[in-house]
Motif scaffolding. Structure first.
Motif, PDB file in Angstrom:
ATOM      1  N   ALA A 258       0.825  -1.216   0.000  1.00 29.21           N
ATOM      2  CA  ALA A 258       0.000   0.000   0.000  1.00 29.21           C
ATOM      3  C   ALA A 258       0.853   1.258   0.000  1.00 29.21           C
ATOM      4  O   ALA A 258       2.011   1.255   0.432  1.00 29.21           O
ATOM      5  N   THR A 259       0.249   2.318  -0.495  1.00 27.71           N
ATOM      6  CA  THR A 259       0.816   3.659  -0.340  1.00 27.71           C
ATOM      7  C   THR A 259      -0.326   4.571   0.100  1.00 27.71           C
ATOM      8  O   THR A 259      -1.475   4.144   0.201  1.00 27.71           O
ATOM      9  N   GLY A 260       0.006   5.818   0.307  1.00 30.12           N
ATOM     10  CA  GLY A 260      -1.014   6.779   0.724  1.00 30.12           C
ATOM     11  C   GLY A 260      -0.333   7.914   1.449  1.00 30.12           C
ATOM     12  O   GLY A 260       0.900   7.985   1.488  1.00 30.12           O
ATOM     13  N   GLY A 261      -1.127   8.801   2.022  1.00 27.76           N
ATOM     14  CA  GLY A 261      -0.522   9.907   2.753  1.00 27.76           C
ATOM     15  C   GLY A 261      -1.536  10.957   3.122  1.00 27.76           C
ATOM     16  O   GLY A 261      -2.748  10.754   3.014  1.00 27.76           O
ATOM     17  N   ARG A 262      -0.984  12.053   3.595  1.00 30.49           N
ATOM     18  CA  ARG A 262      -1.798  13.211   3.998  1.00 30.49           C
ATOM     19  C   ARG A 262      -1.409  14.319   3.025  1.00 30.49           C
ATOM     20  O   ARG A 262      -0.521  15.120   3.283  1.00 30.49           O
ATOM     21  N   SER A 263      -2.073  14.296   1.888  1.00 35.36           N
ATOM     22  CA  SER A 263      -1.639  15.136   0.769  1.00 35.36           C
ATOM     23  C   SER A 263      -2.299  16.502   0.759  1.00 35.36           C
ATOM     24  O   SER A 263      -1.736  17.451   0.230  1.00 35.36           O
TER      25      SER A 263
END
Ligand SMILES: NC(=O)c1ccc[n+]([C@@H]2O[C@H](COP(=O)([O-])OP(=O)(O)OC[C@H]3O[C@@H](n4cnc5c(N)ncnc54)[C@H](O)[C@@H]3O)[C@@H](O)[C@H]2O)c1
Length: 423
Positions: A258-263
């Protein structure tokens, strides 16, 4: 096709009169209500308990909440609901607030059913008290925010008595069009399922401001922004779609990257605002999941698309619900376009394909109490919660996570505050 016959139970509510089977195996006498205590008088809790009152023989007789203002609002609301249904107002002696409110509700001999609608961090602690009390329990998802809580929940599941019914709030399974399409897919309408593309694109959640609230109270009021309190968007909100994947495939994922973030988000809290997860399920089925929770531009979409050797299925919250291929099928009452029905509901009260999800979930649960057989959905709720934790862990650590690794080394989160301050 014709409108699918919605779940009919032997319970019915007509102009305030409660009708039950004359005598049931589970001890509910004719014309008696299931006495319902709501723990967590917030957005979702109030909606679900109101719907229980309007659609089943459950009657709200007790309320509990950490904060007095939430309890007062709930008290006023349910007195109105009860009055409209020709029922008694709630006895103030059965209203509890503060950090021990959940224990006081569990100890009350005047309650048959506890609905747990508190922030996710507290679900397992509150479930333990509710199950130990011997009452029936309706607990919102997720079943734990970390692996430690999930394992505790599995221990609690073993304590559930043979006369107790425990449901977890995955109402999407009970939405009539979803139940209908899932039945067809499970019967093989798509042939060999190879891949699923799934998504949950939601708007930002709104800040809750309470004058004079200190740091800890602010966190609790805005628990959705806080990973320890909510589990993050994957475990708290996106979980409905992962639950449908697990349920339809009849399996849990073997591993995830997985990836992701607080963009985009800059407000308080530490939840990510987007996730992209790739799961591998048994049989080589690949599931991609993407989500976001930010922005306020009137766009909402959630659902999954399954692709098999003989056909493909679309299961959106709003818009056409159908199977194309060798065994074509469509739910004719779905709205024509996704855009026309893409309205978000923070309390889970969606329209279109989910319009009757809550009602049918609640009726099925009350039927399990009144007529049996009882439910015990804790282990299945844990499996879905852990599937989401696996995706979260893979994203946060930036490497593949297997189910075994999750079970052995899954993250744990601390509350980081003393609840006694709210006494
Ligand atoms: N199934 C669904 O579709 C769906 C939709 C929305 C929310 N939910 C779930 O419902 C739960 C509640 O969400 P919500 O949107 O109503 O939140 P909310 O903040 O509106 O309500 C939570 C309530 O719990 C109270 N509370 C907080 N900590 C407590 C404690 N320790 N003891 C007693 N009361 C406490 C709060 O004061 C508040 O009244 C969450 O678990 C959420 O994931 C499910």
């Amino acid at each position: 096709m014709e409108r699918r016959e919605f779940i009919q139970t032997t319970v019915a509510v007509t102009s305030g009169m409660l009708l039950l089977k004359p005598k049931s195996a589970f001890g509910y006498e004719a014309n008696s209500a299931v006495r319902h205590g709501l723990l967590g008088c917030g957005n979702r809790g109030t909606h679900v308990a109101t719907s229980f009152s309007q659609n089943t023989v459950a009657q709200v007789v007790a309320l509990a909440d950490l904060f007095p203002n939430q309890l007062e609002d709930g008290h006023a609301h349910f007195n109105q609901v009860n009055a409209a249904l020709g029922r008694q107002p709630i006895d103030p002696k059965l209203t509890f607030h503060g950090p021990h409110a959940f224990e006081q509700l569990a100890a009350s001999p005047d309650v048959d059913l506890i609905q747990i609608s508190t922030p996710p961090f507290f679900h397992v602690e509150h479930l333990a008290a509710a199950v130990a009390s011997g009452k029936h329990v309706y607990c919102e998802k997720p079943m734990g925010i970390d692996v430690k809580q999930a394992k505790q929940a599995l221990e609690i599941a073993k304590q559930v008595k043979p006369t107790q019914s425990v449901d977890v709030g995955f109402q999407c399974r009970n939405a009539p069009p979803i139940a209908a399409i899932a039945e067809k897919i499970k019967a093989g309408a798509l042939g060999k399922i190879a891949t699923i593309s799934s998504y949950y694109y939601a708007p930002a959640s709104k800040e809750k401001v309470f004058p004079g609230a200190g740091k800890d109270e602010y966190r609790l009021r805005n628990w959705l922004w806080d990973r320890a309190l909510s589990g993050d968007i994957l475990v708290e909100q996106n979980i409905h779609i992962i639950d449908l994947c697990n349920w339809i495939l009849g399996a849990r994922p073997l591993k995830a990257t997985a990836t992701g973030g607080r963009s985009v988000l800059t407000h308080a809290g530490d939840c990510w605002d987007n996730y992209q997860v790739d799961y591998l399920y048994p049989g080589g089925v690949r599931v991609s999941f993407a989500s976001k929770q930010f922005g306020d531009y009137n766009m909402f979409e959630a659902g999954l698309r399954l692709f098999g050797s003989d056909g493909a299925a679309s299961i959106p919250y709003g818009g056409p619900m159908e199977i194309v291929g060798a065994q074509p099928w469509a739910w004719t009452e779905s709205m024509n376009t996704q855009a026309s029905s893409g309205k978000f509901a923070a309390n889970g009260a969606f329209g279109d394909n989910l319009a009757f999800a809550d009602r049918d979930k609640e009726r099925t649960f009350i039927d399990s109490i009144v007529n049996g057989p009882v439910h015990n959905q804790i282990a299945s709720g844990v499996e879905t919660a852990m599937s989401c934790m696996m995706g979260r862990m893979a994203g946060l650590r930036g490497h593949e996570v297997t189910w075994e690794e999750l079970e052995a080394h899954g993250e744990t989160y601390k509350l980081g505050m003393d609840m006694a301050q709210f006494g």
